[in-house]
Write a protein that holds these residues in place. Sequence first.
Motif, PDB file in Angstrom:
ATOM      1  N   SER A  80      24.068  -1.779 -20.367  1.00  0.00           N
ATOM      2  CA  SER A  80      22.689  -1.783 -20.846  1.00  0.00           C
ATOM      3  C   SER A  80      22.135  -0.373 -20.913  1.00  0.00           C
ATOM      4  O   SER A  80      21.475   0.008 -21.875  1.00  0.00           O
ATOM      5  CB  SER A  80      21.831  -2.655 -19.923  1.00  0.00           C
ATOM      6  N   SER A  87      20.124  -2.218 -26.654  1.00  0.00           N
ATOM      7  CA  SER A  87      20.492  -3.274 -25.707  1.00  0.00           C
ATOM      8  C   SER A  87      19.876  -4.609 -26.080  1.00  0.00           C
ATOM      9  O   SER A  87      20.367  -5.679 -25.699  1.00  0.00           O
ATOM     10  CB  SER A  87      20.081  -2.883 -24.283  1.00  0.00           C
ATOM     11  N   GLY A  88      18.781  -4.559 -26.849  1.00  0.00           N
ATOM     12  CA  GLY A  88      18.137  -5.798 -27.260  1.00  0.00           C
ATOM     13  C   GLY A  88      19.027  -6.683 -28.099  1.00  0.00           C
ATOM     14  O   GLY A  88      18.832  -7.894 -28.151  1.00  0.00           O
ATOM     15  N   LEU A  91      21.201  -8.747 -25.382  1.00  0.00           N
ATOM     16  CA  LEU A  91      20.527  -9.171 -24.148  1.00  0.00           C
ATOM     17  C   LEU A  91      21.009 -10.523 -23.638  1.00  0.00           C
ATOM     18  O   LEU A  91      21.152 -10.728 -22.427  1.00  0.00           O
ATOM     19  CB  LEU A  91      19.005  -9.217 -24.360  1.00  0.00           C
ATOM     20  N   ALA A 124      15.633  -2.395 -21.724  1.00  0.00           N
ATOM     21  CA  ALA A 124      15.255  -3.208 -22.885  1.00  0.00           C
ATOM     22  C   ALA A 124      13.744  -3.297 -23.071  1.00  0.00           C
ATOM     23  O   ALA A 124      13.262  -3.460 -24.191  1.00  0.00           O
ATOM     24  CB  ALA A 124      15.846  -4.600 -22.738  1.00  0.00           C
TER      25      ALA A 124
END
Length: 782
Positions: A80, A87-88, A91, A124
């Motif tokens: 992450s 990173s979204g 997730l 995030a």
Amino acid sequence: MNPEKDFAPLTPNIVRALNDKLYEKRKVAALEIEKLVREFVAQNNTVQIKHVIQTLSQEFALSQHPHSRKGGLIGLAACSIALGKDSGLYLKELIEPVLTCFNDADSRLRYYACEALYNIVKVARGAVLPHFNVLFDGLSKLAADPDPNVKSGSELLDRLLKDIVTESNKFDLVSFIPLLRERIYSNNQYARQFIISWILVLESVPDINLLDYLPEILDGLFQILGDNGKEIRKMCEVVLGEFLKEIKKNPSSVKFAEMANILVIHCQTTDDLIQLTAMCWMREFIQLAGRVMLPYSSGILTAVLPCLAYDDRKKSIKEVANVCNQSLMKLVTPEDDEPDELRPGQRQAEPTPDDALPKQEGTASGGPDGSCDSSFSSGISVFTAASTERAPVTLHLDGIVQVLNCHLSDTAIGMMTRIAVLKWLYHLYIKTPRKMFRHTDSLFPILLQTLSDESDEVILKDLEVLAEIASSPAGQTDDPGPLDGPALQASHSELQVPTPGRAGLLNTSGTKGLECSPSTPTMNSYFYKFMINLLKRFSSERKLLEVRGPFIIRQLCLLLNAENIFHSMADILLREEDLKFASTMVHALNTILLTSTELFQLRNQLKDLKTLESQNLFCCLYRSWCHNPVTTVSLCFLTQNYRHAYDLIQKFGDLEVTVDFLAEVDKLVQLIECPIFTYLRLQLLDVKNNPYLIKALYGLLMLLPQSSAFQLLSHRLQCVPNPELLQTEDSLKAAPKSQRADSPSIDYAELLQHFEKVQNKHLEVRHQRSGRGDHLDRRVVL
């Protein structure tokens, strides 16, 4: 873990370090993973990125080996960090294995899971909001974790998540509410604290309107308010206080009706804080929502009425409950007496949100007004704060009357509650008489029973209700139906019931039938029924007659018309089969007539007998008064019929002289000395024109034994001047025309015959009793 397995692109050194029991070596492996993922990000190699995450998740984070799981967690966090703003995109794959570890039996592993998720969320930021529900669900479980380190880690993650929600305008409240509604019923104090803290945060965010969903969580909040922990209770008080402030600021957006039953339930709890808070909310709801709350009246009354009897230990609850009760009562208006169909001035149109108000009141088993229903209603969603048109709310009295009847029937209920119930009944009869008279037959018995209450104030309020029932034009019917008593020959429908003192609306002008104006109503069909049942109650409860009878009759004479009260009672007693009761009742009525200030006007009316109405009233009273010889004489004294009084006393020689009889003569002598008979004593000065008055008094003197009453009357008669004039027959011929003993309007001979007939009946009954050995009358040998 299989050492031969290929974990590419993870190198064997990374794999080995991730499985190591030492945290430092796992951390080194995480740094290597971070470096590797950064290279993939630079190359835009999403396939390899997904492969790394999948490997860390399946082979490490979800492994059976604890050290492997720890390595997988730190590796996912490293991914992450390396992904950064990208990173979204991953997730779901990053979060799910970490959340699985929240349920691990090893507290250290749960802590590492918190740490890993913190790093993932920190990178995030707002991108985690679509996954908020699963994060919240996991955190709510860790909030009650027994390990302090895990709790500390979860609190750190919790604060981070709150910051993200606070600064974002993309929070999905709609999807979150079902989860919040489910979790809010947790009994764990830490879970409750966690829930309350989140509600406080959401309430403080300007872009989040939690008030729209308050009906979903209000019950849970009141449950939490009853927690044993002072801190949690305090936090919950703050939350509820904030909601109430917002409700006051924005009443137009509040779903009052959907929360009404929730408040009703919690207003009845035994916890003082919950009850007081719920009652305060109820007060604001009634005052802000107005008639929208009317369909819930029976439930509200079920909750509020018992609180009115609280002592000083619950003074605050009692005061708020009283405000609720008064405010609710003001919502009932005369328009509620109109038919339930379309009312004048209302157009029939297509249903609109404003028409989505409940049209029917529930029963005790369900519906918005079901006082015994613990389910929550959700039918009203619109409220117009400053609407010029009233909301089309129909008041249905069935539930309300049922609650009032139930509370009035409960002998254990407090005095103030009974008074409040009677005030409600009186108010409903004033505002909605036509609808209330449908319930009168069911209310009538309990209202009569309430006359035996220990409190004078309760009895007074009860009499006000009964008087309103007996005098309301809405109670007038062509056929009053069967009455609880013997066949009645008198035309009681002609009795008029003016009600002086009731806002000056009713006067004494005579009218008959239903065609009269509201300002001159006639006696309705319930008046005579009331009089019959009242006398029956006195007959069955002699103690009630003895202790409260005078008070009840005097108050009725104020509330209704004294002439009608005495006229109807005399008419009923004339047909009374229990002669002893009739004698006792007549004596009581006579005492009230002669001594009560409330009967001043009626005494003056009888004193002169100038009108045909007063003469008819005298004759009516006389026929019943004959049940008691001494009261009959006193009535003649009151009406200045002295010659007839003398004739009656002459008949006393044929009667059985008992101790009770002599006691009544004694009381009559005492009355003659009272201010009421001042005019009579002054007439003794005019011996020439009042010979029969003096003869009658001498007759009483001759009946009395040598007692204090004898001495009192003897001294009075000694003051009479020129007693020799009593012997002349010419004195009667010289009497002025005002001497009413010879009035052609009254047949005194017939009255005397009636007196003898009634006394013969009494004599016959006494002889029958004596034959059975029931020696109720004590004979006196003179």
